[in-house]
Design a protein around this motif. Sequence first.
Motif, mmCIF file in Angstrom:
data_model
loop_
_atom_site.group_PDB
_atom_site.id
_atom_site.type_symbol
_atom_site.label_atom_id
_atom_site.label_comp_id
_atom_site.label_asym_id
_atom_site.label_seq_id
_atom_site.Cartn_x
_atom_site.Cartn_y
_atom_site.Cartn_z
ATOM 1 N N THR A 130 0.823 -1.222 0.000
ATOM 2 C CA THR A 130 0.000 0.000 0.000
ATOM 3 C C THR A 130 0.851 1.265 0.000
ATOM 4 N N GLU A 131 1.947 1.256 0.726
ATOM 5 C CA GLU A 131 2.792 2.453 0.771
ATOM 6 C C GLU A 131 3.378 2.770 -0.597
ATOM 7 N N ALA A 132 3.843 1.738 -1.290
ATOM 8 C CA ALA A 132 4.438 1.956 -2.612
ATOM 9 C C ALA A 132 3.392 2.425 -3.620
ATOM 10 N N ILE A 133 2.188 1.871 -3.532
ATOM 11 C CA ILE A 133 1.133 2.263 -4.468
ATOM 12 C C ILE A 133 0.688 3.701 -4.214
ATOM 13 N N LEU A 134 0.528 4.070 -2.962
ATOM 14 C CA LEU A 134 0.143 5.448 -2.645
ATOM 15 C C LEU A 134 1.257 6.424 -3.020
ATOM 16 N N ALA A 135 2.505 6.016 -2.861
ATOM 17 C CA ALA A 135 3.619 6.864 -3.274
ATOM 18 C C ALA A 135 3.610 7.058 -4.790
ATOM 19 N N ALA A 136 3.275 5.994 -5.519
ATOM 20 C CA ALA A 136 3.181 6.090 -6.978
ATOM 21 C C ALA A 136 2.059 7.038 -7.391
ATOM 22 N N ALA A 137 0.945 6.978 -6.671
ATOM 23 C CA ALA A 137 -0.177 7.881 -6.963
ATOM 24 C C ALA A 137 0.228 9.330 -6.735
ATOM 25 N N GLU A 138 0.959 9.568 -5.657
ATOM 26 C CA GLU A 138 1.385 10.940 -5.350
ATOM 27 C C GLU A 138 2.391 11.458 -6.372
ATOM 28 N N SER A 139 3.353 10.614 -6.733
ATOM 29 C CA SER A 139 4.413 11.058 -7.640
ATOM 30 C C SER A 139 3.912 11.301 -9.063
ATOM 31 N N THR A 140 2.835 10.613 -9.439
ATOM 32 C CA THR A 140 2.305 10.763 -10.800
ATOM 33 C C THR A 140 1.127 11.725 -10.880
ATOM 34 N N GLY A 141 0.694 12.219 -9.728
ATOM 35 C CA GLY A 141 -0.439 13.140 -9.723
ATOM 36 C C GLY A 141 -1.763 12.471 -10.022
ATOM 37 N N ALA A 142 -1.895 11.202 -9.651
ATOM 38 C CA ALA A 142 -3.150 10.484 -9.890
ATOM 39 C C ALA A 142 -4.274 11.096 -9.062
ATOM 40 N N GLN A 143 -5.444 11.140 -9.653
ATOM 41 C CA GLN A 143 -6.621 11.668 -8.962
ATOM 42 C C GLN A 143 -7.431 10.554 -8.315
ATOM 43 N N ALA A 144 -7.347 9.343 -8.877
ATOM 44 C CA ALA A 144 -8.171 8.223 -8.419
ATOM 45 C C ALA A 144 -7.399 6.923 -8.525
ATOM 46 N N ILE A 145 -7.858 5.919 -7.767
ATOM 47 C CA ILE A 145 -7.270 4.581 -7.815
ATOM 48 C C ILE A 145 -8.360 3.554 -8.092
#
Length: 445
Positions: free
Chosen positions: A63-78
């Motif tokens: 979960t930490e790596a996935i949330l970090a990926a969302a933050e670094s890429t500017g994702a709005q949704a998962i």
Amino acid sequence: MIESLLVANRGEIARRIIRTARRLGVRAIAVHSEVDADLPFVREADEAVCVGPANPAQSYRNTEAILAAAESTGAQAIHPGYGFLSENADFARTVEASGLIWVGPGADAISAMGDKINARNLMAAAGVPVAPGTTEPAADLTAALAAAGEIGYPVMVKAAAGGGGMGMGVAADEDALRTEYDKVRAFAERMFGDGSVLIERYFPRVRHVEVQILGLADGRVVALGERECSVQRRNQKLVEESPSPAVSPKLRERLLAAAVRAGEAVDYRNAGTVECLLVPGTDEFFFLEMNTRLQVEHPVTELVYGLDLVEEQLRVAAGLAPTFDPDALSPRGHAIELRINAEDPKRFLPGPGVIKTWVEPTGEGVRVDSGYVEGNTVTPFYDSLMAKLVVYADTRPEAIARARTAVADFALAGPKNNLPFFTELLDNQEFTAGTYDTTLITRMR
């Protein structure tokens, strides 16, 4: 509409979600393990981030790596797809607490349906039929034996936190229950971190029928028909079709109404599936479980209803109305899905390897949702599913005929695969007559 979407999954379902996202103009972000770097879903995404090694606990469940990926890429949704973190209520809460949009039902609904005993009790209170069984965990073997004596043998011993056909055993008498109780409890503690066990009436001959529901942004819950899922090995599905050949119009009305009540009981939003057991030759059905995610077999519903369920999921998550009129749903035709797995076609044991030949069938009414192409390697780290071969036609006999042709035209070499099994199944008299149940494969073998 959501502008950027991180797909927290891999293979076929990741590729499927990315396809819809790009059609809608939504920036699609893939996460992948080191071993999956060359798979099609990674190349087809607008952006991709490696989140760890092959071990799912260090990548797709990280979960930490996935949330970090969302933050670094500017994702709005998962979008979690199915499996991995898709039914993890804590992850859903964390996603929303991080200010991201969760493309799935609320965490409370996931929690409520994740515990099979709690789910049974909620459904019974909502007027949804449930099979005779325990209303609280069987705390020890003595309690399990007492419950089985009251319910009547044979009984099913289930991990309360289980799912996907895992953590279950059948006991025909007290001696068998003593063995199965300890076995299921140990498995549940190891796999789910929860050793709670429930005891439920077991039906030797039963059909597995499920209803696709969609909780809309305005609070309504709609049912998008039923799917027949009775072709199973080790309690796991191999074939799904819609509509079910076992469901009459009157039964369908009751079944769909019960599924809607189930969704309403937990204030359900987004896509989900209410799974039921249907007693052959009767109109008697029982709630089995609710899967709080998109199902592997969603394509058969899409073809019969002319919808894109991933698009509908994104619209619900964004607070938008559906693309269809909920009061004018009109299914047409018949669809069948065959799960093409990297496994032995006789014993269904995994058989990973390098794909040396991969030529998908084409033609009218043929759809292939695949996670691989020629040259890719099917590794032993994940589920054996390589592709879903889905056919559609006006009638069931026409769909079966189309499936026969498609299976014959699917050229696949390298990993072991179950295409030969489907060749056999599509000529099986019980299957073609539509009279089969969950014991069909056992009888074929």
